[in-house]
Design a protein around this motif. Structure first.
Motif, PDB file in Angstrom:
ATOM      1  N   LEU A   1     -14.432 -28.702  33.161  1.00 56.05           N
ATOM      2  CA  LEU A   1     -13.801 -28.465  31.862  1.00 56.05           C
ATOM      3  C   LEU A   1     -14.639 -27.514  31.016  1.00 56.05           C
ATOM      4  O   LEU A   1     -14.096 -26.715  30.247  1.00 56.05           O
ATOM      5  CB  LEU A   1     -13.584 -29.791  31.130  1.00 56.05           C
TER       6      LEU A   1
ATOM      7  N   TYR B   1     -10.526 -36.315  20.264  1.00 55.28           N
ATOM      8  CA  TYR B   1     -10.923 -35.003  19.775  1.00 55.28           C
ATOM      9  C   TYR B   1     -10.584 -34.820  18.308  1.00 55.28           C
ATOM     10  O   TYR B   1      -9.735 -35.516  17.762  1.00 55.28           O
ATOM     11  CB  TYR B   1     -10.293 -33.889  20.606  1.00 55.28           C
TER      12      TYR B   1
ATOM     13  N   ARG C   1      -5.393 -30.061  31.018  1.00 58.50           N
ATOM     14  CA  ARG C   1      -6.231 -29.394  32.006  1.00 58.50           C
ATOM     15  C   ARG C   1      -7.138 -30.417  32.695  1.00 58.50           C
ATOM     16  O   ARG C   1      -7.310 -30.377  33.909  1.00 58.50           O
ATOM     17  CB  ARG C   1      -7.075 -28.303  31.326  1.00 58.50           C
TER      18      ARG C   1
ATOM     19  N   SER D   1     -14.125 -32.041  21.754  1.00 55.88           N
ATOM     20  CA  SER D   1     -13.652 -33.245  22.434  1.00 55.88           C
ATOM     21  C   SER D   1     -14.818 -34.129  22.846  1.00 55.88           C
ATOM     22  O   SER D   1     -15.834 -33.623  23.306  1.00 55.88           O
ATOM     23  CB  SER D   1     -12.859 -32.874  23.681  1.00 55.88           C
TER      24      SER D   1
ATOM     25  N   ASP E   1      -4.182 -28.109  20.590  1.00 57.38           N
ATOM     26  CA  ASP E   1      -5.201 -27.589  21.500  1.00 57.38           C
ATOM     27  C   ASP E   1      -5.845 -28.736  22.278  1.00 57.38           C
ATOM     28  O   ASP E   1      -6.178 -28.592  23.451  1.00 57.38           O
ATOM     29  CB  ASP E   1      -6.294 -26.840  20.725  1.00 57.38           C
TER      30      ASP E   1
ATOM     31  N   PHE F   1     -10.684 -22.708  22.087  1.00 59.61           N
ATOM     32  CA  PHE F   1     -10.078 -23.988  21.733  1.00 59.61           C
ATOM     33  C   PHE F   1     -10.501 -24.385  20.331  1.00 59.61           C
ATOM     34  O   PHE F   1     -11.665 -24.254  19.979  1.00 59.61           O
ATOM     35  CB  PHE F   1     -10.513 -25.073  22.718  1.00 59.61           C
TER      36      PHE F   1
ATOM     37  N   HIS G   1      -3.721 -29.562  25.150  1.00 52.99           N
ATOM     38  CA  HIS G   1      -3.931 -28.560  26.189  1.00 52.99           C
ATOM     39  C   HIS G   1      -5.185 -28.895  27.002  1.00 52.99           C
ATOM     40  O   HIS G   1      -5.168 -28.905  28.236  1.00 52.99           O
ATOM     41  CB  HIS G   1      -4.049 -27.178  25.528  1.00 52.99           C
ATOM     42  N   PHE G   2      -6.255 -29.219  26.292  1.00 53.66           N
ATOM     43  CA  PHE G   2      -7.520 -29.576  26.934  1.00 53.66           C
ATOM     44  C   PHE G   2      -7.348 -30.788  27.851  1.00 53.66           C
ATOM     45  O   PHE G   2      -7.788 -30.792  29.005  1.00 53.66           O
ATOM     46  CB  PHE G   2      -8.560 -29.860  25.843  1.00 53.66           C
TER      47      PHE G   2
ATOM     48  N   TYR H   1     -13.737 -24.149  32.015  1.00 57.55           N
ATOM     49  CA  TYR H   1     -12.408 -23.790  31.524  1.00 57.55           C
ATOM     50  C   TYR H   1     -12.458 -23.390  30.047  1.00 57.55           C
ATOM     51  O   TYR H   1     -11.895 -22.374  29.646  1.00 57.55           O
ATOM     52  CB  TYR H   1     -11.459 -24.971  31.727  1.00 57.55           C
ATOM     53  N   VAL H   2     -13.133 -24.204  29.252  1.00 57.38           N
ATOM     54  CA  VAL H   2     -13.191 -23.938  27.812  1.00 57.38           C
ATOM     55  C   VAL H   2     -13.974 -22.646  27.539  1.00 57.38           C
ATOM     56  O   VAL H   2     -13.587 -21.836  26.693  1.00 57.38           O
ATOM     57  CB  VAL H   2     -13.816 -25.145  27.064  1.00 57.38           C
TER      58      VAL H   2
END
Lengths: 283, 259, 299
Positions: free
Chosen positions: B116, B78, B91, B136, B84, B132, B87-88, B119-120
């Motif tokens: 994902l 990423y 998850r 990524s 961040d 975020f 964090h991604f 989530y984002v």
């Protein structure tokens, strides 16, 4: 007895009073309130089982064997189970006891491997046998304190942090112990005495060559097949060794060798025809 | 960005009168200055690469890894706010593990990306959180073969054959467009990736960079996501630098011809 | 002073994609006294300058032990450092308890990195206001990490945080090769104290009261030297005051170098001010926006 076709076989209420469902957890037709009066029950016995795991240390590492049978009581239900699990690159976990719990442990170990070996790994910090053993013993003991054990006896084999061979036992009670010769279940009665002929004291493994260790282990598998009705003659064997110079901390050339579908060799059943009854009387 | 300062960009989850979510766009700005990351979907697998800008000579070379693993078969790289990104990835790991504990089988890459993405996207919906600050690039191999995805702060998540993000993305994209994805193998793509990162670094030449490359291939890594071996990395970097010199020479030649 | 519109909380990006609240948290580190750290092949040394609030007050603790093989030095809000170091201690104990294995330095720092990141992405919490240098010795050797409130952690050969830490970094960069090659712990500590000394302001010098040193490495558990114990290391220095401040200094290069760095810092500060100023323009724009719009946003 009650002869009403819908309540056939029940003690008649006039004679014995109302049926008490609490007796021996006889029925699941209980009311919620009645359930509270009864202790919570988890598994009381294993279902499909695997028998002994046998293992010993030798000069350069450890060797471990377990057969491929899964028994359903006395029925030989499955003949293709693998009970020796590789964790990380240099550790083997041999599991006897309940097979579905074995599969659960296998999943737990794979998760452990991913967390410890793969996440944010920039080299080094390998997961080794003492770590796997400690982790498993915490899990098994935790389950037993909930009165809901994972019904297994487990042997973890590999290397210590200092590169010396490691072998340690854990069971469903969370009991752990270590020795240079270890076996679970029937093997602890039948195989350990044979192994101890080779390694009388724990420290003696340092003089044992791999082929000597293997020969004795093969003999153990044969004796177990003769005498343990839940054992099969098809088994797997794992050898982990490091050709390191003594005193050096990091093992050189580490090898993990997993052999499958080995057969118990040199069987002789001539004696069988002479056995009758439980075998105490010879014809 | 005429609407800056009208107050619609001060809080996440707020639309401006012309229907934009400024905070998401600003998050994208955080990405656009980060080191370049690329992903290549090959015939037989995935290659991920990143340009790590060296901000201090006190940093330990070869450490501070930027490419991470979500599950054995899935890798991520990423650009943007690196914390961040962690964090991604965390998850992603949770999703992959939960899936496996439910279904006893590794998560497929499209399914993971679907989760994902949700989530984002959620981080664009509330004023109590911020989107975020990373784009990524996720690559992996499953039963259906190799997959490559790129996911943005908005939650937008698309499949790609070649993906690039970060400062040098324009250069990288135009190079990626030249590749033949039907025939390229991971072995070839490793060198190409090194070259592309090298070219993308041109825009940022005042600072040194370190190259990080990982791959996933059934043949090379048994379907696992791993960093490429040291010698291969050195070879790739050397190749990239030599190619660069050759190109420069060619250009010089051209100039001479013209004059 | 003008208020910047985008710096009220850590869940708002500026138009350039910056998070001002997080950047301000990084500034909080510079309010604290300096701490430096450096590694050789086998050891890590931390050195820190302690402050006392008043003449009769005790000196603030700057180095915290986590486990036998790990410790941290802090600069910034000490209470935040206590929270983080307690968390690290818990992690270290869990690792011993669950895996029978000392916590690896990299796992330790990443755990607090992820913890710190959470605070930068949700409303109602503030980023941590402390920087840490984490020193650890594990099976992969000696490691030094710098932790920042943004949730970033990076591994360094040498690092300095806190007030005037740039001078310390400059010293470490200039002596990096000798530091990495040294086999002697003593030499490593002396380099650490030299770097720390370079961060001193004019009227201060290193004394056994205001200096803290710690060592961890091969065959030696994490050990903090404070008070009388630290004197043995101070005795090994050629001077306990900053080179810049020494009268009749013959090392003219040093002086120039230091001035340069000071200038550099000034320029960056200026740059930051300009940036802020432009944002202030935006703020003005906001005030200039039609009243109706403002009403809507205000509500």
């Amino acid at each position: 007895m009650n002869h009403d076709p819908f309540h056939w076989g029940r003690p008649s209420q006039e004679t014995y009073g109302g049926y008490n469902y609490n007796i021996a957890n006889a029925s699941n037709h209980q009311q919620e309130s009645q359930l509270d009066n009864f202790p919570k029950v988890h598994s009381q016995q294993p279902i499909i089982t695997g028998t002994s795991v046998v293992s010993l240390k030798f000069k350069h590492g450890i060797i471990m064997a377990a057969d491929n049978l899964g028994s359903y009581g006395s029925l030989l239900r499955f003949n293709n189970l693998e009970r020796l699990i590789k964790v990380g690159s240099q550790t083997v976990v041999g599991i006897s006891g309940d097979i579905s719990d074995l599969q659960q442990i296998e999943r737990i170990l794979h998760e452990l491997e991913i967390e410890q070996e793969i996440y944010d790994s920039d080299g080094g910090h390998h997961l080794r046998a003492p770590h796997v053993h400690e982790y498993l013993s915490k899990i098994l003991y935790n389950r037993r304190t909930k009165m809901d054990p994972l019904w297994n006896a487990v042997i973890v084999g590999g290397f210590n942090d200092d590169g010396t061979p490691f072998l340690k036992y854990i069971d469903l009670l969370g009991v752990t112990y270590t020795s240079s010769t270890l076996a679970t279940g029937f093997g602890s009665h039948l195989a350990v005495p044979l192994l101890r002929q080779l390694i009388p004291n724990d420290i003696d493994y340092e003089n044992i060559e791999e082929d000597e260790a293997r020969k004795v282990l093969e003999n153990c598998m044969r004796v177990l097949f003769y005498r343990d009705a839940r054992a099969s003659d098809k088994y797997s064997l794992v050898t982990i060794k490091s050709e390191s110079n003594e005193g050096e901390s990091t093992p050189k050339k580490l090898s993990y060798n997993h052999e499958t579908e080995l057969k118990v060799e040199g069987q002789s059943w001539k004696f069988a025809k002479d056995i009758s009854g439980y075998g105490s009387k010879q014809l | 960005m005429t609407s800056i300062g009208t107050g619609y960009d001060l809080s996440n989850s707020v639309f401006s009168p012309d229907g934009r979510n400024f905070q998401v766009e600003y998050a994208m700005k955080a990405v656009e200055n980060g080191g370049t990351s690329i992903g290549i979907k090959c015939k037989d697998g995935i290659v991920l690469a990143v340009e790590k800008i060296i901000n201090s000579k006190l940093l330990v070379p070869g450490k501070n890894k930027r490419i991470q693993t979500i599950d054995k078969h899935i890798g991520v790289v990423y650009s943007g706010l690196l914390p961040d990104g962690r964090h991604f990835v965390n998850r992603g790991r949770d999703e992959a593990q939960t899936f496996k504990s439910f279904y006893k089988t590794p998560i497929s890459v499209p399914h993971l990306m679907d989760r994902l993405g949700i989530y984002v996207q959620n981080y664009t919906c509330y004023n109590s959180v911020r989107p975020f600050g990373v784009v990524s690039i996720v690559g992996g191999i499953d039963d259906d073969g190799p997959h490559l995805y790129m996911i943005e702060p908005s939650g937008a998540c698309w499949g790609y054959t070649g993906a690039a993000t970060g400062k040098g993305r324009q250069t990288a994209k135009s190079e990626l467009e030249k590749l033949d994805y039907e025939t390229i193998t991971v072995k070839e793509a490793v060198k190409t990736a090194a070259k592309i990162i090298h070219q993308a670094h041109e825009d940022n030449k005042d600072k040194d960079y370190e190259l990080e490359i990982s791959w996933i291939s059934l043949e090379e890594t048994k379907g696992r996501h791993e960093f490429i071996p040291e010698d291969l990395l050195a070879e790739a970097r050397k190749f990239a630098e030599e190619e660069d010199e050759e190109d420069e020479e060619e250009e010089e030649d051209d100039e001479e011809m013209e004059s | 002073m003008f208020r910047n519109n985008y710096d009220n909380d850590s869940v708002t990006y500026s138009p350039t994609g910056r998070l001002f609240q997080v950047e301000y948290a990084l500034e909080a580190i510079k309010q604290g006294s300096a701490a430096v750290g450096l590694v050789s092949k086998s050891h890590v040394v931390l050195a820190a300058l302690k402050r006392n609030a008043e003449e009769l007050g005790s000196y603030q603790k700057k180095i915290i032990k986590i486990d036998d093989h790990m410790g941290v030095a802090l600069a910034g809000l000490a209470p935040d450092a206590r929270v983080l170091s307690n968390f690290l201690r818990k992690q270290a104990m869990s690792s011993k308890m669950i895996y029978n294995r000392p916590l690896s330095t990299s796992k330790a720092v990443l755990s607090i990195a992820d913890k710190a990141q959470e605070n930068t992405q949700s409303y109602g919490s503030r980023p941590y206001g402390v920087g840490l240098l984490i020193a650890g010795y594990d099976e992969t050797g000696a490691h030094l990490y710098e932790f920042q409130p943004s949730g970033s952690v990076l591994e360094y050969y040498g690092a300095a945080i806190g007030a005037r830490s740039q001078a310390g970094r400059t010293y470490l960069e200039r002596n990096l090769d000798t530091i990495l090659e040294t086999d002697s712990v003593e030499e490593l500590i002396v380099h650490g104290l030299n770097a720390l000394r370079d961060t001193l302001s004019q009227d201060v010098e290193l004394t056994f009261k205001n200096t803290s040193v710690s060592v961890v490495g091969k065959d030696s558990d994490f050990k903090i030297y404070d008070d009388e114990e630290v004197q043995q290391w101070l005795d090994k220095l050629d001077s306990v005051s900053n080179a810049r401040n020494r009268a009749g200094d013959d090392d003219a290069d040093d002086n120039n170098e230091n001035q340069e760095t000071t200038e550099e810092t000034t320029t960056t500060t200026e740059a930051a001010t300009t940036e802020e100023a432009s944002n202030d323009d935006n703020a003005n724009e906001a005030t200039d926006a039609p009243a109706e719009d403002r009403m809507e946003t205000d509500e």
